[in-house]
Enzyme design. Structure first.
Site, PDB file in Angstrom:
ATOM      1  N   CYS A  84       0.827  -1.218   0.000  1.00 42.57           N
ATOM      2  CA  CYS A  84       0.000   0.000   0.000  1.00 42.57           C
ATOM      3  C   CYS A  84       0.856   1.261   0.000  1.00 42.57           C
ATOM      4  CB  CYS A  84      -0.927  -0.021   1.200  1.00 42.57           C
ATOM      5  SG  CYS A  84      -1.606  -1.651   1.522  1.00 42.57           S
ATOM      6  N   CYS A 207     -13.735  -1.054   6.975  1.00 42.80           N
ATOM      7  CA  CYS A 207     -12.758  -1.407   5.941  1.00 42.80           C
ATOM      8  C   CYS A 207     -12.889  -0.468   4.748  1.00 42.80           C
ATOM      9  CB  CYS A 207     -12.994  -2.827   5.440  1.00 42.80           C
ATOM     10  SG  CYS A 207     -13.020  -4.073   6.744  1.00 42.80           S
ATOM     11  N   HIS A 333      -9.218   2.538  -1.983  1.00 39.80           N
ATOM     12  CA  HIS A 333      -7.797   2.258  -1.820  1.00 39.80           C
ATOM     13  C   HIS A 333      -7.274   1.536  -3.060  1.00 39.80           C
ATOM     14  CE1 HIS A 333      -4.017   1.406  -0.046  1.00 39.80           C
ATOM     15  NE2 HIS A 333      -4.338   0.407   0.740  1.00 39.80           N
TER      16      HIS A 333
END
Ligand SMILES: [Zn+2]
Lengths: 387, 116
Positions: A84, A207, A333
């Site tokens: 990430c 999440c 994301h």
């Protein structure tokens, strides 16, 4: 050492895209170049962050491919990978190259395409950030790592599920007015604590969603920055550190030392402290992550992060606004794009152009974290008055 | 160590020790973090452990499809000289921080514990 400035930036929306991964990168880089006033001949190198294009898209060689497609044929390029934190690392390498005089102008981009994958393949691809021989072999997923973190945090500090849910509530409210965000609808504390369990005690609305996207910035040495733009953003400090490779490697799972070490370096190079920061975009891949990050970056004492968010101290109009963009929880994301996406949001704040503008934002911080706390980059940015 | 001890006694935990500097490892090490040695010897520990943190995986990756839900925990095992490992907890979704567990076996490279 040369000063380093952001002189241009571009992004796609973070969401569901039909375009392939290279097209997302090309779009972001093209927009960054157009906004920068930099000619193609001025660009010395291109660094690209990506995590799972090989696994999910079957596409590698992304850095030269994007460079050639956008008319930057001939320059050196490379891909950086740190889960990430992949594009936070790309930014860091560009910063170092300019700072040490190797290059004058570097394009940095991050790209990812994820939403076309089925959930098991997607979960497996994200899980490749875990150490296969240890955490990975048990079936510990990426949400699972943060489930462990939150289990321990609640045990040690007595934080409640409702306090932790306040992160998602705040970020989803912020994201509702961000046109770049995948999720633009608010949620309540009840929505979060009633959503289905994913990795106890984490639930679905704790999440961040998957997303496709690309983001890019053009960095230039301070000597030449003002020949490209009259509003350069100054990179005041940068940190990059390695942390623990797996859950069992932590003596204290509530502190991710990749973040504390990267933050220490970034504050030191900027000659600033957490008190000097006006706006923060940090790595809220999960609600629980934002609470730990806000402590690890020095904004709150250990154990205070959960009460701080529940009390509104990190709201857009709070004492230290965190993730006014809506964060990963709202924007989504697109793993390899996230780090540059965060820097993009901080730059908009420092230019005074953000949809959720923080009053008098002059110093901003972007925090990118990869894997099970395995790697982090922290960037401290200053508005045009700092150049 | 035996993986077929009676129910009353926890199995011994198969730790290893650096042959050069004595550093103790739960998960297998290939190079010693302290001294770069590649030589390790068996150092079985008491199989009694304590949970440090636990989660229940309800959305697994493709390699564990169909096994869900299952518990993964960080466990301190071995008594006075303990090691910390990432492990599966068998059949007890309620176990949490500070709870006692016992080592059962290592299967396919994964440590399994059960609640006491
Ligand atoms: Zn050794």
């Amino acid at each position: 050492m040369n000063g380093v400035c952001v002189v241009g930036m571009g992004t796609t929306e973070f969401g569901v895209h039909e375009e392939g991964i290279a097209e997302l990168g090309v779009t972001a880089v093209g927009r960054a170049l157009r906004s920068s006033g930099v000619d193609r001949d001025d660009v010395d190198a291109l660094y690209l962050g990506n995590f799972v294009a090989g696994m999910l898209e079957g596409q590698e060689t992304l850095a030269p491919l994007v460079a050639d497609s956008v008319g930057l044929t001939g320059i050196p390029t490379m891909k950086t990978e740190g889960a990430c934190a992949s594009s936070g690392i790309a930014f860091r390498q560009a910063y170092q190259a300019i700072r040490t005089g190797i290059h004058d102008v570097v394009v940095v981009t991050g790209v990812e395409r994820m939403t076309n994958a089925e959930t098991p393949e997607f979960t497996r691809a994200l899980g490749s950030a875990a150490d296969h021989g240890t955490d990975g072999a048990t079936g510990l997923t990426f949400p699972g790592f943060y489930g462990l973190v939150l289990d321990r945090y609640m045990h040690e500090y007595g934080a409640t599920r409702e306090q932790v849910a306040a992160v998602s509530v705040k970020n989803r409210e912020n994201g509702a007015s961000n046109p770049r965000a995948r999720f633009r609808s608010p949620v309540t504390v009840d929505d979060v604590v009633d959503s289905r369990l994913v990795a106890d005690p984490l639930r679905l609305y704790d999440c961040c969603p998957a997303a496709d996207g690309g983001a890019a910035v053009v960095l230039a040495s301070a000597d030449v920055a003002e020949s490209f733009t009259d509003r350069p953003i100054s990179v005041l400090g940068s940190g990059h550190a390695t942390g623990r490779s797996a859950a069992y490697r932590y003596d204290d799972l509530t502190t991710l030392e990749a973040t504390t070490l990267a933050a220490e370096e970034a504050y030191e190079t900027a000659e600033l402290s957490p008190d000097d920061v006006d706006v923060v975009e940090l790595h809220d891949c999960f609600s629980a992550a934002e609470i730990g990050d806000s402590e690890d970056l020095g904004f709150f004492e250990k154990g205070e992060g959960a009460t701080a968010v529940a009390e509104g101290r990190t709201a857009v109009d709070g004492e230290i606004p965190i993730n006014p963009s809506g964060g990963l929880l709202s924007k989504g994301h697109p793993v390899g794009a996230t780090g540059i996406g965060q820097i993009y949001e901080v730059c908009l704040q420092l230019l005074g152009d953000h949809e959720n503008q923080v009053d008098d934002a002059e110093v901003g911080l972007a925090h990118n974290l990869g894997g099970s706390g395995a790697v982090s980059t922290v960037t401290v940015l200053g508005g045009p008055s700092h150049v | 160590m035996s993986e077929f001890d009676s129910d009353s006694e926890p199995s011994q935990f198969p730790a290893t020790r650096c042959a050069d500097c004595g550093a103790l490892y739960g998960h297998e090490a290939f190079v010693c973090r302290e001294c770069s040695s590649e030589e390790f010897e068996d150092a079985p520990l008491d199989g009694s452990g304590t949970v440090y943190a636990r989660t229940t995986i309800r959305v697994p990756g493709s390699d564990q499809q169909g096994e869900e839900p299952f518990e993964v925990a960080v466990v301190d095992v071995g008594g006075a000289e303990s090691v910390r490992v990432t492990a599966r907890i068998e059949d007890n979704p309620e176990v949490g921080p500070e709870d006692p567990v016992e080592f059962v076996e290592r299967r396919d490279g994964v440590f399994y514990f059960e609640a006491v």
